[in-house]
Structure formats: C-alpha cells, structure tokens
Write an enzyme that holds these catalytic residues in place. Structure first.
Site, PDB file in Angstrom:
ATOM      1  N   SER A 241     -23.208  82.307  78.510  1.00  0.00           N
ATOM      2  CA  SER A 241     -22.173  81.628  79.399  1.00  0.00           C
ATOM      3  C   SER A 241     -21.750  82.615  80.428  1.00  0.00           C
ATOM      4  O   SER A 241     -21.901  82.433  81.715  1.00  0.00           O
ATOM      5  CB  SER A 241     -21.098  80.950  78.701  1.00  0.00           C
ATOM      6  OG  SER A 241     -20.517  81.817  77.604  1.00  0.00           O
ATOM      7  N   HIS A 271     -25.480  78.238  71.144  1.00  0.00           N
ATOM      8  CA  HIS A 271     -24.330  79.252  71.803  1.00  0.00           C
ATOM      9  C   HIS A 271     -23.031  78.335  71.252  1.00  0.00           C
ATOM     10  O   HIS A 271     -22.901  78.160  70.068  1.00  0.00           O
ATOM     11  CB  HIS A 271     -24.361  79.322  73.442  1.00  0.00           C
ATOM     12  CG  HIS A 271     -23.510  80.089  73.705  1.00  0.00           C
ATOM     13  ND1 HIS A 271     -22.951  81.150  73.368  1.00  0.00           N
ATOM     14  CD2 HIS A 271     -23.331  80.143  75.398  1.00  0.00           C
ATOM     15  CE1 HIS A 271     -22.101  81.771  74.156  1.00  0.00           C
ATOM     16  NE2 HIS A 271     -22.278  81.278  75.439  1.00  0.00           N
ATOM     17  N   HIS A 296     -25.303  86.643  64.541  1.00  0.00           N
ATOM     18  CA  HIS A 296     -24.974  87.133  66.125  1.00  0.00           C
ATOM     19  C   HIS A 296     -26.203  88.034  66.497  1.00  0.00           C
ATOM     20  O   HIS A 296     -26.656  88.871  65.706  1.00  0.00           O
ATOM     21  CB  HIS A 296     -23.607  87.754  65.829  1.00  0.00           C
ATOM     22  CG  HIS A 296     -23.112  87.579  67.236  1.00  0.00           C
ATOM     23  ND1 HIS A 296     -23.167  88.635  68.054  1.00  0.00           N
ATOM     24  CD2 HIS A 296     -22.238  86.858  67.898  1.00  0.00           C
ATOM     25  CE1 HIS A 296     -22.528  88.245  69.211  1.00  0.00           C
ATOM     26  NE2 HIS A 296     -22.002  87.246  68.894  1.00  0.00           N
ATOM     27  N   ARG A 305     -13.258  87.301  65.277  1.00  0.00           N
ATOM     28  CA  ARG A 305     -12.524  86.097  65.879  1.00  0.00           C
ATOM     29  C   ARG A 305     -12.675  85.179  64.760  1.00  0.00           C
ATOM     30  O   ARG A 305     -11.689  84.295  64.494  1.00  0.00           O
ATOM     31  CB  ARG A 305     -13.388  85.560  67.294  1.00  0.00           C
ATOM     32  CG  ARG A 305     -13.270  86.483  68.159  1.00  0.00           C
ATOM     33  CD  ARG A 305     -14.223  86.051  69.434  1.00  0.00           C
ATOM     34  NE  ARG A 305     -15.619  86.271  68.858  1.00  0.00           N
ATOM     35  CZ  ARG A 305     -16.752  85.665  69.610  1.00  0.00           C
ATOM     36  NH1 ARG A 305     -16.475  85.393  70.635  1.00  0.00           N
ATOM     37  NH2 ARG A 305     -17.983  85.649  69.001  1.00  0.00           N
ATOM     38  N   ASP A 351     -17.892  80.797  65.560  1.00  0.00           N
ATOM     39  CA  ASP A 351     -17.826  79.184  65.485  1.00  0.00           C
ATOM     40  C   ASP A 351     -17.837  78.743  63.884  1.00  0.00           C
ATOM     41  O   ASP A 351     -17.949  77.523  63.698  1.00  0.00           O
ATOM     42  CB  ASP A 351     -19.309  78.802  65.798  1.00  0.00           C
ATOM     43  CG  ASP A 351     -19.358  79.118  67.299  1.00  0.00           C
ATOM     44  OD1 ASP A 351     -18.456  78.600  68.006  1.00  0.00           O
ATOM     45  OD2 ASP A 351     -20.372  79.422  67.771  1.00  0.00           O
TER      46      ASP A 351
END
Ligand code: NMX
Ligand code: MLT
Length: 419
Positions: A241, A271, A296, A305, A351
C-alpha cells in the site's frame, strides 16, 4: 495551520541534506542486488527513502524513531481515554516531534473543520450493488473526492517547491473525511442505514469514529479505534500500500488518485485483507492455503503491533474466548510453520489479532476490517506523500531485465569465478 508552519520551518535543512547526499555522494554504493532478489519480489533491496518510519527486522516498527511502547506513553492522550490522540500521531509522523496536547488538538480541530463529505459521494456508495465489497466502496469514495483536490486544481499554476503545501491540504482533507466515509459504509452495508454520519467538532478522531459506527461500548471502542489507526498508520515504504501510494504519487497524481490505488493494493489477501481472512480462519479453525496473520517479508520477531493489541485485549477483556484462542494459536502456529520449514518468519503479524478486538466490540463483519486498516494507513502514506513532494522526489522508474539477461549475467559470473 500548525503542520504547515512546522514543516515549512524544517524544509530548508532537509532539502540541503538530500541535495548534499545526491550531489556529493551520488556514487556511493549502499546495496548489491542479487538474481534471487530480482526473481523474488525485490525483497530487501534498499531503494526507497523515507524518514517517517522504519521497520527493524529484529524489533519491529519505529515511528519517527520511536517504538510502539514509547509512542503510546509519550503522545498526548484523548480526554477520557487511555490511548493517544490520533491527531498527535499525525503530528509526529508529519513533523517528527512529539506534540504537546495543544498541538495535537490543533490537528484534531483542523480535521473536524474538514470532515464534511459531499452528498454525491454518499449517493454513489448507496447506488452500488449490495454485495459490493466494502473496500471497493471505500476506494471508489476516495476517487470520487478527487473533485476537491487542491493539488490538482493548483497544479498548472504552482511552482514545484510548493507542491507539498497543496499535498498537505489534500492529505488533511482526505484523512479528515475517511472515518465519516468508513462509518457510512459500515452502517449502510450491514444495517441498511443511509443517514449521513455527522462529525462532532467537540470530539476527537477516535471518539467520532466510535460514535458514528454506533458501537455500544463507545468509550472502549474509541480507545481501540485510536490504537488501531495509530498502529496501522505506517510500516516504512516498501509494503504494497505504501509503495503504491508513493509510486502513483511520483507521477504527480494527487493524493486522492494515489490513496485510492494504495487501497486497492491493501485489499489483497497477502496484505491488508489478511485481517479479514485471519479471523474467519480462527473462528473456523480451518487451515487453508497460507496461514493468515503469520509471516512477514521484513520482520523476524512477533510484530510489536500484534503485541500492543494483545496487551490492550488482555487488560480490558482477558477472559474473552477469542482472545484466548488467538493466544493459543500464537503458541501453536509458529511451531507448525517452523516444522513446515518454508516461512522465514513464523511469528504473528499485525493482522493475527486486529479482527479479534473488533469482534469483541461487536464489529463482526470481517470484510469491513481492511477498511479500518485503510483509515489508519492513510495517515502514514499521506505524510510520506507530503514529504516526497516537499523534497522533490522524482518519478519512480526502476529498470527491468529479461530472463535471458539474468541468465547471461549468471554465466559471466560463473566464468569469472568457476565453481
Ligand atoms: N502460512 C503458510 N506459508 C507461509 C506463510 C504462512 N503464514 N508465510 C510464508 N509462507 C510460505 C510462503 O508462501 C512461501 O512459500 P513458497 O516458497 O511455496 O512460495 C515461503 O513460506 C517463503 O515465504 P517468506 O519469504 O517467509 O514470506 P514472503 O516475504 O514471501 O511473504 C507474507 C510475506 C506476509 C506475504 C507471507 O508470510 C504470508 O503469505 N503470510 C500470510 C498472509 C498475511 O498474514 N499477510 C499479512 C501481512 C501483514 N500485512 O498486513 O500486510
Ligand atoms: C504492513 O503494515 O504494510 C505490513 O506489515 C506489510 C509489510 O510491511 O510488508
């Protein structure tokens, strides 16, 4: 506007530094490129310039040099909440300094003034077929807003050294409107409501979003929204992105064109869409192709995160069944992936948990989750867009090779160094 003043004050020094690097050290080599990297998705080739964030493979994201725990501690907090103001994060990304509460509130107030969305955008969203994926609605809405682009309007009359000012105007307008559009898509698609959400001038970005989404635990969800948008804002420039935003922007397409394109990349299952896929997988415990939420391209440790969201959940709803299941999976999947022996990083990424937290608050429509990622990602990629224009970064145009050329290059190397 405060961001304008702060960036303006820093620009001469940054421009000098970049100019000196290019002029005096343009020939210095910082990387070699291997055949494996060319064939393998350009992985790890050092070829992008950004000062907004950096992903350290061993420690994860640094936003303007700060880790997530540092950032959560130091950024000014929202009134009545435990999480930082999103406006403070945007200030940090744009300016590179931790804002005072007043400075963060200036960004918040500016957003509030820019949040109104033209009627035709809602009409367009409403006219789409019911089964349309929310990411399509979101990306289309961003494109539809291009009508109001200051960058596009001024393009023929402004000089190159002030492109960034128009880019900043667009970035502020765009990021201000995204929560309103996202909440409208949510209420329309899943609840059949078509009343336009209204941004409240007295509430911050996170609280406005929670209220417009009509989530029952408004206060808790406002804190999650703040955390979510902050964590998803940026992940250096090479992810799909961010790189799409940068590439399209390098042709001097305005931030609306560029961000709509970025969202289309975010919508890919490898993604951002992995957050939609991941919760579905977790609930059905049904191993399909790749295990979503794990692995990743850069990180080699559990994504900080992920850890920050897990900590949020464990503090507020430790007994939630899905949180416990996500933790259990965290204990099991890395081992499975290690035994499989393919994935370079067997650890969870951002995610693997984000959907679980949304689910707890009642936002249970998985296909909406990438829209949330998109609202957050806008903050980082627009900050990058503004700085790319400010520093006069050129149109991006890497060079291709044919397979034969690579084979010839390999043959020459073999002749020089016989094995
Ligand atoms: N499950 C199964 N196989 C995997 C996984 C996984 N989670 N991760 C990597 N692999 C495989 C990968 O498909 C590849 O197989 P092959 O050689 O047959 O093509 C092999 O392991 C080597 O891949 P890597 O070099 O470790 O990973 P790469 O840098 O190519 O890709 C991802 C990174 C993130 C695309 C990959 O780990 C993946 O597909 N993960 C699952 C999807 C996901 O969670 N994406 C979200 C990433 C974060 N985000 O928000 O964008
Ligand atoms: C992201 O946030 O963009 C993802 O973690 C993917 C990446 O950085 O490669």
């Amino acid at each position: 506007m405060i961001l304008h003043e702060k960036i303006s004050a820093q620009l001469p020094e940054w421009r000098e530094r970049i100019k000196a690097l290019a002029k005096e050290h343009g020939e210095v080599k910082v990387d070699d490129v291997t055949v494996g990297q060319i064939v393998g998705g350009m992985r790890d080739i050092k070829s992008l310039l950004t000062d907004i964030s950096f992903v350290d493979p061993a420690h994860g994201i640094l936003f303007r040099g700060m880790t997530i725990p540092e950032l959560l501690k130091k950024l000014p907090k929202a009134r009545g909440g435990k999480m930082p103001l999103v406006g403070g994060l945007y200030y940090l990304l744009m300016v590179g300094e931790v804002p005072t509460k007043e400075q963060a509130m200036e960004v918040e107030d500016d957003w509030a003034k820019r949040a109104s969305v033209p009627d035709y955008v809602f009409k367009m969203i409403k006219s789409m077929p019911k089964e349309t994926h929310p990411m399509i609605l979101f990306s289309q809405a961003v494109l539809a807003l291009q009508n109001g682009s200051v960058f596009a309007q001024r393009y023929h009359s402004m000089k190159k050294d002030v492109y960034w000012e128009a880019a900043l105007e667009d970035s502020l307008d765009l990021t201000a409107k995204l929560p309103v559009i996202a909440a409208y898509i949510y209420r329309m698609k899943y609840f059949g409501e078509t009343k336009k959400p209204k941004y409240n001038l007295k509430q911050d970005y996170g609280m406005n979003f929670a209220r417009m989404m009509k989530v029952s635990d408004k206060k808790g969800y406002a804190d999650l929204a703040r955390l979510y948008f902050i964590l998803h804002s940026d992940h250096e420039s090479g992810n799909v992105s961010a790189h799409t935003m940068h590439l399209v922007g390098s042709a001097l397409s305005d931030p609306y064109y560029s961000f709509s394109a970025a969202l289309n990349g975010l919508a890919g299952p490898l993604h951002g869409l992995a957050n939609q896929e991941c919760l579905g997988w977790l609930i059905e415990l049904n191993s399909g192709h790749v295990i979503p939420g794990y692995g990743h391209a850069v990180l080699r440790v559990p994504d900080p995160r992920y850890m920050a969201q897990l900590e949020f959940a464990k503090k507020r709803f430790p007994d939630d069944e899905l949180v416990r299941l996500a933790e259990l999976v965290f204990d099991v999947v890395p081992q499975v992936l290690k035994e499989q022996g393919k994935a370079k990083d067997p650890a969870p990424n951002v995610d693997a948990i984000s959907g679980t937290l949304q689910y707890y608050y009642g936002v249970r429509e998985f296909d909406f989750y990438t829209v949330l990622f998109g609202v957050g990602r806008a903050l980082g990629v627009t900050a990058n867009y503004v700085w790319a224009r400010a520093l006069g970064q050129p149109i991006e145009r890497p060079k291709s090779m044919t397979t034969k050329m690579l084979e010839d290059a390999v043959a020459i190397t073999k002749e020089v160094q016989p094995v």
